[in-house]
Design an enzyme around this catalytic site. Sequence first.
Site, PDB file in Angstrom:
ATOM      1  N   ASP A   1      44.383 -61.632  42.777  1.00 10.81           N
ATOM      2  CA  ASP A   1      44.533 -61.661  43.990  1.00 10.81           C
ATOM      3  C   ASP A   1      45.405 -60.979  44.821  1.00 10.81           C
ATOM      4  OD1 ASP A   1      46.368 -63.168  42.214  1.00 10.81           O
ATOM      5  OD2 ASP A   1      46.779 -64.748  44.123  1.00 10.81           O
ATOM      6  N   HIS A  52      51.460 -67.060  50.600  1.00  8.72           N
ATOM      7  CA  HIS A  52      50.935 -67.563  49.349  1.00  8.72           C
ATOM      8  C   HIS A  52      50.531 -68.973  49.380  1.00  8.72           C
ATOM      9  CE1 HIS A  52      49.765 -67.284  45.044  1.00  8.72           C
ATOM     10  NE2 HIS A  52      49.699 -65.862  45.218  1.00  8.72           N
ATOM     11  N   HIS A  85      52.326 -57.369  41.347  1.00  9.98           N
ATOM     12  CA  HIS A  85      51.966 -57.669  40.004  1.00  9.98           C
ATOM     13  C   HIS A  85      50.633 -57.625  39.829  1.00  9.98           C
ATOM     14  CE1 HIS A  85      51.593 -61.601  41.790  1.00  9.98           C
ATOM     15  NE2 HIS A  85      50.899 -62.004  40.865  1.00  9.98           N
TER      16      HIS A  85
HETATM   17 ZN   LIG Z   1      49.009 -64.775  43.553  1.00 10.79          ZN
HETATM   18 ZN   LIG Z   2      50.174 -64.252  40.443  1.00  6.77          ZN
END
Ligand SMILES: [Zn+2]
Ligand SMILES: [Zn+2]
Length: 307
Positions: free
Chosen positions: A66, A269, A62
Amino acid sequence: MSMRVIFLGTAGSVPTVERSLPAVLIKRQNEQLMFDCGEGVQRQMIKAKVGFHKKTKIFVSHMHGDHVLGLPGLLQTMALMDRQKKIEIYGPEGIKQFLESVREILQFGLTFPVEIHEIYDAGVICDEKDYIVEAAKSNHVVKSLAYAFVEKPRPGKFYPEKARALGVPEGELWSRLQHGDKVKLPNGQVINPNDVMGSPRQGRKIVYTGDTRPFKGFAKFAANADLVIHEATLDDALTEKAAEDGHSTPSQAAQEAKKAEAKQLVLTHISARYPDVRLLLEQAQKFFKNTVVAEDFMELELPLLDS
Ligand SMILES: [Zn+2]
Ligand SMILES: [Zn+2]
């Protein structure tokens, strides 16, 4: 044929001393498939001894900084290293404009072609000779995709004694049978590959979620995966906040892996608030024992399946 998964960056949102921003690399034969491309990824690649000239595909989950800000730096580094081979980049709508704008403003030239594929629909997005990559719509705060890397089944084991018993002479005809073709013997008899071979051997499957809440259809998408790489940004005590921010918790990730009947789960993450990840691991392992929390430079080997 070995296949390694290298965790180049395992942080969520902001980097820490220990963790760089998201990037996971599958190394397979002469090819590399990268999932997300966090800032500084090229330095992580150097440290992990990952090549810059190999056949490469990059899949972006996406358009959050980051996960994509590593792309311009990586491409620039590759150009300075005089890369020649084409690179393919897959991602949601906007990735093309993002890369074109950066290139225009920074005016950097590339020494290799970049092919960008924007993905609008779920399904197979890449169909190669011996594997496919499939995308699913996940559930984050912006349009987001999860990816499944799936090897095609390999031909079954070849049994020379069966071939000999049927009178197939060694050489050319054996090789054609091994490649799945029927052959005709000099006496006119037709031999089918499954007369001399076992049933096809299953390929390996790796699923990468990107940032997401648990989402509908995941169990089917990730069914029987050898490895599920699931985000687990916040711990169970922050379930509400995780839902608000479009993220998952360890027990949610573990329940998803369990429903999918995956073999192994890696949590990634990881928020900067967890310098010690034992809590995350415990929460996940209540539902799915074979879990590890990713660390930068962690490597997993996925052996070929024999059945
Ligand atoms: Zn992220
Ligand atoms: Zn995100």
